[in-house]
Scaffold this active site. Sequence first.
Site, short mmCIF file in Angstrom:
data_model
loop_
_atom_site.label_atom_id
_atom_site.label_comp_id
_atom_site.label_asym_id
_atom_site.label_seq_id
_atom_site.Cartn_x
_atom_site.Cartn_y
_atom_site.Cartn_z
N ASP A 184 2.71 -12.76 2.92
CA ASP A 184 3.19 -11.39 3.02
C ASP A 184 2.22 -10.48 2.31
OD1 ASP A 184 5.51 -11.43 4.54
OD2 ASP A 184 6.62 -12.33 2.89
N SER A 233 9.42 14.94 -3.83
CA SER A 233 9.89 15.02 -5.21
C SER A 233 9.00 16.03 -5.90
CB SER A 233 9.80 13.65 -5.89
OG SER A 233 8.44 13.29 -6.05
#
Lengths: 683, 569
Positions: A304, A379
């Site tokens: 992965d 943000s």
Amino acid sequence: MTAALDRRPVSAAPTEPRPRAAIEWGPALAGAVRKLDPRGLVRQPVVFVVWVGSVFSTVLAITDPSVFGWLIAGWLWLTVLFANAAEAVAEGRGKAQADTLRKARQTTVAYLLDGSEVPAADLRPGMRVVVVAGQVIPGDGDVVEGIASVDESAITGESAPVIRESGGDRSAVTGGTTVLSDRIVVEITSKPGETFVDRMIALVEGASRQRTPNEIALNILLSSLTIVFLIVVITLQPLAIYSGAEQSLTTLIALVVCLIPTTIGALLSAIGIAGMDRLVQRNVLAMSGRAVEAAGDVNTLLLDKTGTITLGNRQASEFVAVGAASEAEVADAAQLASLADETPEGRSIVVLAKERYGLRGRELDSAVFVPFTAQTRMSGVDLPDGRQLRKGAAGAVLAWVRAQDGPVPPEVGDVVDGISAAGGTPLLLAVAHGGSARVLGVIHLKDVVKEGMAERFAELRRMGIRTVMITGDNERTARAIAAEAGIDDVLAEATPEDKLALIQREQSGGRLVAMTGDGTNDAPALAQADVGVAMNTGTTAAKEAGNMVDLDSDPTKLIEIVEIGKQLLITRGSLTTFSIANDLAKYFAILPAMFAGVFPGLDALNVMRLSSPESAILSAVVFNALIIVALVPLALRGVKYRPASASAMLRRNLLLYGVGGVVLPFVGIKIIDLLVSLIPGIA
Amino acid sequence: MSSTAASWLQVALLVAALVAVHKPLGDWMARVFTTDPAPQPPKWPFWWRGGGGHWRVERLVYRAVGVDADSEQRWPVYLRSVLAFSLVSVLFLYLLQRVQQWLPLDNGMAGVEPGSAWNTAISFVTNTNWQGYSGESTMGHLVQMAGLAVQNFVSAGVGIAVAIALVRGFARSGTDRLGNFWVDVTRAITRLLLPLATLAAVVLVLGGVVQNLSSGTDATTLAGATQFLPGGPVASQEAIKELGTNGGGFYNANSAHPFEGPSAWVSLFQVFLLLVIPFSLPRTFGRMVGDRRQGLAIVGVMAGLATASLALTSWAQARAGGAALQLAGAATEGQEVRFGGPLSALFGTATTLTSTGAVNSMHDSYTPTGGMLVLANMMLGEVAPGGVGSGLYGMLVLAVVAVFVAGLMVGRTPEYLGKKLGRREMTLASLYVLVTPVLVLTGTAVAVATDTGLSSLLNSGSHGLSEVLYAFTSASNNNGSAFAGLSANTPFYNTALGLAMAFGRFLPIVLVVALAGRLAAQGRAPVTAGTLPTHQPLFVGLLGAVVLVVVGLTYFPALALGPLAEALA
């Protein structure tokens, strides 16, 4: 127990195995004596033959007492004991861990949904139990209701609590772990006595140890060699009688024991147990020895991307100014916008600003932090002076700027596209002050390949192992990272079905595939892979499907698992070679001792100039026994393994264990002879 | 030219000829045993013509046997065919010997005694060609031609067929078919052995080997005495005797007889004949598995062992002790002066390394070291280069063992040519390695432990032991050469050696065909950098070492009491 505290270690360096105490010979010898029962020894044909020889030579020593006869009998028994002790030592190492695990199993009571109590031993799959803070989870299962923090240190050695919640990939809980906060409802998935902990105990103790295919094949070869040498010695007596040199039965037994491959025969099961143990030391549980062997054969590693090849999160790598803004201004704004941002990305922006622009952290009194939400996709921070700083996905920030009629410099699009093309993620930074907004610049976030990974992948390539990176990223991004890390191939925008298909494709070409996984949707691929390592943080389904569980949930460990598998086979092969190579010197010790009396010319074979026939035979037997003890540490540790091409490894091991195996006993037997010849009645 | 130079020259000539021939011959054999594309037969003569890749003469054989030549067999069927064919051959040959006096061309010979007939039947069917009898005074021309010579062809054909089956095991994947035994053995004869043997026979006749159906002539010698000179179809049998690594001589003196080995160059030619197929088969192996380097590695091991053995034997023979022998240049007892020491050593080495067993000098008279070396040659298991077919399959099984141990040392489940060596494969290979040592050592032990066995010994002490050891080694390894000095035509030896020959031939064949079946059924693992390379010098050295270690550890004690005790005395 100690274990890495970080779930996703930053460095790719091999995890440190748990420290091990020195070999405890005391309990091992006690175990060795218990193992003298011939019924258990039949499984090890080579040791069994030595056992039979010991019995015979003891009877001979009693009926026809002599110093020589008793010494031979004694050392033959020692040979059997040493062989047993090797196995006992290996098994003993798992005992400590098993004891810790047993403590975790001590739960006695479970509470059902209706509040009634049942003994934990009566739990059946499908039953639902309630566990509240401070209670021990009575059995393996899945959280079906609630969320809780769980202390899994009893199993993983990891002290930091983990979150377990219903649904999703973090629902599996293990019996014996403790709920620290909140309340959960657990649906039991395992029968009593077959829980994860039970299996772990059996595995680390070696109780349920099945001999592996390769171990069986090697045992067959060793048995066949044993039969050859039995025939050689049995038929030698008529030849000796014909030649007028009849041999005593004791001498013939000594010859058999010296010739049959006792060294490897004695150490074979210890090597297997120690191989499993080396995995346990690294917090990996192999559900079968077969899987460990298969790990050595792996041709293709599916890795992965996130957490294995790259750090878990993207990091800021540069600030690009657009429009009228300067780079320093962008850096300053980016830092301000991120000071209160605790996400890894936010922290990496602060770090970059400090490292590259010398901006130190500042106290922001009365500034208002605006956290990221899925709706705004931005943000930032509202400063006391009225400035509003925002960073976020390009689309969201542009919309925010446009909503305040701010200008968007034309090069923004190019910069954003350029970063995307290079496999990075662009974060747009904008400011609004006094009613007007403008785009300041772009923060370039990129995947950072873990340090040392490129070298390890190069090693793997030399070992003939192909690496394939699995990622949800698009093909272009994936290729860029793969090129940087030195990965051979990528599977981009991968779905679980794609993974499964890739594994099947590789396997149809005769390749063995290893992979890691944690989600339920990884289960089919984990089951299909030859080596499937499930993360302990993963779901029950994933853990059931894989044939190994990594308690540290560190996908990088796959590489170490492969190395341990190889080391296991190399140790077997090397000690077999060593054992057989030893026979040459033993012939040169024993044959002249047997026949030089009748054929003085054969004394020319006594190249070691051993002092007397008795001393020569005894020395060979003593060497044969002591070499087992001497090699126990090697068998437990495994021979030194350095990744290299097959021919380089073969050359090295042949030289060390083949040539070394021929030479060493000449020296060893000579030294023992010098000591043995001091015994009255032998010299 | 000095004799040393001459001896170097004949070895160089031999090596050059083998190197030159092994490529075309190896490639031809690969074509013969690879069904598609079917080798198209020449248009001439008429009986060669046929469709579907079969020659017409082959179709006749298939029709006679009643097999469908186009269907392949699974390994148990292949094995049953080998065994059934061999059993029928033994029975036929036994019967033929027993009733020869009532058949034409009996040449005045009586029917052969049951014990000797059984021993000879087994001996020729197993490609051993151990001869407990004296050819010219026992066998009529019909038995020689229709019995012994035929077996010389077919037993060699069986060996090649089994070797090819094993090669197919490596070459194929995911199939339960190994080919068709009847096709393999027939093609081995029609396309390989018959043409080559015919050519060789013509050369031998040109060289002075006799070929007639005469029952012999009485000649008057120079000293005036009368001597009976038996004739017969020698050249035709001699050719296949060497080519098929059979070794059963027409005459008792075998290739030392002036009618069988008239001159030095004929003898050298015979050495070439007995080496040519075994040294070419690795090339066939390489071709069929699709990697010629693998064949080269196998032939490298064979050649290395053979060269070392030849060098040692020549050296041992040349430094024979005693002033008189040294003056003569070497050990000369038991050797034909028209061949000389070096050619005798060369023939002796070649014949024992190839399971041939023909001799042009008497091994019993070699120096103890020389005698030990020809004995050790056979103990290698006839793999360097070994008998036709049996040498290749023997070496491949040893390669499996070597790969298993070496493969572990590189950290993988061992695999040879992409075939994993697991439990079943190793069981078969281990048992293979077990067979001959058990036969040789048990046989020898029984012989020297019984009065019947000992009563045949003409020598005592170490040399006597060497003779018995040699007999059982020769029989179990299907070599067939004799150390002499042992009266082996007794019920005990006829039976014991007959059993050793039968088990020594067919047990390994059972294991090899089973192994071939296992291998063919497997898939093929891909070759990576992590795979043990089996074509490099390192592996060649390793395999050579494994062969020597296996043999050394097994036979060292027996050799120590026999020839070694004699040599070091």
